[in-house]
Design an enzyme around this catalytic site. Sequence first.
Site, PDB file in Angstrom:
ATOM      1  N   ALA A 144      46.530  36.317  32.074  1.00 19.45           N
ATOM      2  CA  ALA A 144      45.337  37.166  32.089  1.00 19.45           C
ATOM      3  C   ALA A 144      44.124  36.402  32.620  1.00 19.45           C
ATOM      4  CB  ALA A 144      45.053  37.713  30.693  1.00 19.45           C
ATOM      5  N   TYR A 145      43.927  35.190  32.125  1.00 23.16           N
ATOM      6  CA  TYR A 145      42.792  34.390  32.570  1.00 23.16           C
ATOM      7  C   TYR A 145      42.923  34.052  34.047  1.00 23.16           C
ATOM      8  CZ  TYR A 145      39.397  30.541  32.662  1.00 23.16           C
ATOM      9  OH  TYR A 145      38.327  29.721  32.960  1.00 23.16           O
TER      10      TYR A 145
END
Length: 230
Positions: A144-145
């Site tokens: 996600a990051y």
Amino acid sequence: MTKVRLLTGAGSGIGAVVAERLIERGDELWLLARDAGRARELARRFPGARTLVGDLAEPARLSWALGQQSPPDRLDALLHIAGMVELGAVGDLTPKIWQETLAVNVVGPAELTRLLLPQLRLSRGHVVFANAGAGLQAKAEWSAYAASKHALRALADALREEESAQGIRVTSLYPGRTATPMQQKVHQQEGKPYDASRWIPPESVATALLTALDLPPEAELTNITIRPTP
């Protein structure tokens, strides 16, 4: 003429160091805070700085929020330093985590940039995105990051091409692991002991950012990669 800078993420880490240095050298500093309480904290911490309230986690409300306030009429630099991270395997991350990560790390910065482009064009200003090593390479547990930071790189590259004729410069910073509260949180999520001395001091990243900011207008640092010394 005094330079006018607007900064996100001044509450800690790299953003706090950059804010301190800009205040020390006499720049006119505007700080984005997620709520009124945070704005008061920043105003006490950075005397002389002005604050605006707007939550990057709610990009769709930024236009309304800034419309209720008085942003600067001209802007020499917009510095996107705020960010968030939640680690986890793709099989475990929920839509809520994905949505919040993308909102804070890329959609919020995109919307804030859109709203302030008229002031940046007026000053032939500079937009700086504090990206990360994860914006260049994704690893397990970082999906996600890393996805948000890959998207932030695309945003910066597209903005550079679109606005170069207006004289706007765009810089992306890609620091490796930096000794900040976010890094401490990452170590907690990884279940590893945290030793700040192993990682890049935030002061070093701030120096790189200000180097890009202070180049003469005839030159542009587009991408800066920073790594810890072995």
